[in-house]
Design an enzyme around this catalytic site. Sequence first.
Site, PDB file in Angstrom:
ATOM      1  N   LYS A   1       0.593  -1.250   0.207  1.00 22.63           N
ATOM      2  CA  LYS A   1       0.082  -0.055   0.401  1.00 22.63           C
ATOM      3  C   LYS A   1       1.241   1.296   0.125  1.00 22.63           C
ATOM      4  O   LYS A   1       0.436   1.946  -0.728  1.00 22.63           O
ATOM      5  CB  LYS A   1      -0.487   0.252   0.846  1.00 22.63           C
ATOM      6  CG  LYS A   1      -2.238  -1.283   1.648  1.00 22.63           C
ATOM      7  CD  LYS A   1      -3.074  -1.026   2.589  1.00 22.63           C
ATOM      8  CE  LYS A   1      -1.588  -0.334   3.603  1.00 22.63           C
ATOM      9  NZ  LYS A   1      -1.237  -2.120   4.135  1.00 22.63           N
TER      10      LYS A   1
ATOM     11  N   ARG B   1      12.280  -6.416   5.180  1.00 24.84           N
ATOM     12  CA  ARG B   1      12.455  -4.749   4.604  1.00 24.84           C
ATOM     13  C   ARG B   1      13.219  -4.467   5.426  1.00 24.84           C
ATOM     14  O   ARG B   1      13.565  -4.301   6.307  1.00 24.84           O
ATOM     15  CB  ARG B   1      10.857  -4.437   4.972  1.00 24.84           C
ATOM     16  CG  ARG B   1      11.276  -3.582   4.011  1.00 24.84           C
ATOM     17  CD  ARG B   1       9.181  -3.100   4.083  1.00 24.84           C
ATOM     18  NE  ARG B   1       8.749  -2.221   4.974  1.00 24.84           N
ATOM     19  CZ  ARG B   1       7.178  -2.057   5.530  1.00 24.84           C
ATOM     20  NH1 ARG B   1       6.729  -2.360   4.107  1.00 24.84           N
ATOM     21  NH2 ARG B   1       6.200  -1.995   6.224  1.00 24.84           N
TER      22      ARG B   1
ATOM     23  N   ARG C   1      13.290  -1.881  10.559  1.00 23.09           N
ATOM     24  CA  ARG C   1      12.217  -0.686  11.642  1.00 23.09           C
ATOM     25  C   ARG C   1      11.881  -1.999  12.814  1.00 23.09           C
ATOM     26  O   ARG C   1      11.766  -3.010  12.740  1.00 23.09           O
ATOM     27  CB  ARG C   1      10.542  -0.129  10.458  1.00 23.09           C
ATOM     28  CG  ARG C   1      11.114   1.122   9.991  1.00 23.09           C
ATOM     29  CD  ARG C   1       9.867   1.388   9.318  1.00 23.09           C
ATOM     30  NE  ARG C   1       8.455   0.531   9.693  1.00 23.09           N
ATOM     31  CZ  ARG C   1       7.588   0.745   8.698  1.00 23.09           C
ATOM     32  NH1 ARG C   1       8.048   1.458   7.544  1.00 23.09           N
ATOM     33  NH2 ARG C   1       6.777  -0.032   9.527  1.00 23.09           N
TER      34      ARG C   1
ATOM     35  N   ARG D   1       1.116  -7.906  14.071  1.00 24.33           N
ATOM     36  CA  ARG D   1       0.390  -6.495  13.601  1.00 24.33           C
ATOM     37  C   ARG D   1      -0.456  -7.616  12.449  1.00 24.33           C
ATOM     38  O   ARG D   1      -1.774  -7.235  12.458  1.00 24.33           O
ATOM     39  CB  ARG D   1       1.712  -6.004  12.753  1.00 24.33           C
ATOM     40  CG  ARG D   1       2.914  -4.834  13.165  1.00 24.33           C
ATOM     41  CD  ARG D   1       3.503  -4.150  12.421  1.00 24.33           C
ATOM     42  NE  ARG D   1       3.212  -3.430  11.282  1.00 24.33           N
ATOM     43  CZ  ARG D   1       3.702  -3.823  10.231  1.00 24.33           C
ATOM     44  NH1 ARG D   1       5.541  -4.692  10.635  1.00 24.33           N
ATOM     45  NH2 ARG D   1       3.727  -2.276   9.335  1.00 24.33           N
TER      46      ARG D   1
ATOM     47  N   ARG E   1      -7.384   1.819  10.399  1.00 25.39           N
ATOM     48  CA  ARG E   1      -7.446   0.490  10.525  1.00 25.39           C
ATOM     49  C   ARG E   1      -8.506  -0.635  11.554  1.00 25.39           C
ATOM     50  O   ARG E   1      -8.112  -1.413  11.805  1.00 25.39           O
ATOM     51  CB  ARG E   1      -6.210   0.348  10.968  1.00 25.39           C
ATOM     52  CG  ARG E   1      -4.863   0.939  10.209  1.00 25.39           C
ATOM     53  CD  ARG E   1      -3.673  -0.396  11.397  1.00 25.39           C
ATOM     54  NE  ARG E   1      -2.875   0.713  10.747  1.00 25.39           N
ATOM     55  CZ  ARG E   1      -1.333   0.382  10.335  1.00 25.39           C
ATOM     56  NH1 ARG E   1      -0.927  -0.841  11.737  1.00 25.39           N
ATOM     57  NH2 ARG E   1      -0.396   1.165  10.053  1.00 25.39           N
TER      58      ARG E   1
END
Length: 218
Positions: A19, A132, A165, A176, A94
């Site tokens: 996204k 990532r 991160r 998550r 969310r």
Amino acid sequence: MAVAVRARCVFLGAPGAGKGTQAKKVAEAASIAHISTGDMLRAQVAAGTPLGAEAKSFMDAGKLVPDQVIIAMVQARIAEPDAREAWILDGFPRTLPQAQALDGTLSGASAVSHVIYFDVPESVLVGRLTGRRTCGKCGAIWHVDNHPTKVADVCDNCGGGLVQRSDDRLEAITQRLEQYRTLTAPLLAYYRERGVLREIDANRSPSVVYEELLNLMQ
Ligand SMILES: [Zn+2]
């Protein structure tokens, strides 16, 4: 290439569905506001504001920042001049209460016009997220396998060091994804009922997803 998009869009999907990357690309091409609640929160954290300190304790634990904090931040952002006509909301809402609060804030010509659901299998998401890496200096996003830098851990754009991160570590990712299933997935039914939901198979190359996305946003 410049494209015309005059939609007020919510990008919806699990963490790692792409996204953010697509929102950035579309917003730049169409010159519309990209409203990333994650980026806004991280900016607050970096600036060491009271909101940033509060948000950091939740983000480090892989938890969601409380609704009222995010809602106030988004409302302020949407009221800015560059976000009057069209925007992409990325990372918000969310939860069902957030979606309802957003609908309560925006009505008529400013209401959400499109909700795009980025559909990606969960096994693919885990691989995307754990690999990532983010540039600590310019914020560019890389991936150890799918989008590597020329020199390991050094940003191609600015020479900055790459970091993982804290919310991209495996324990946080598991949490998550669990939060996505329980809190965010119910939004699909909510927006489908409102007649604004559009779905995209986002388990394809970013350029293919991008082209289809532009059509879906018309
Ligand atoms: Zn960089």
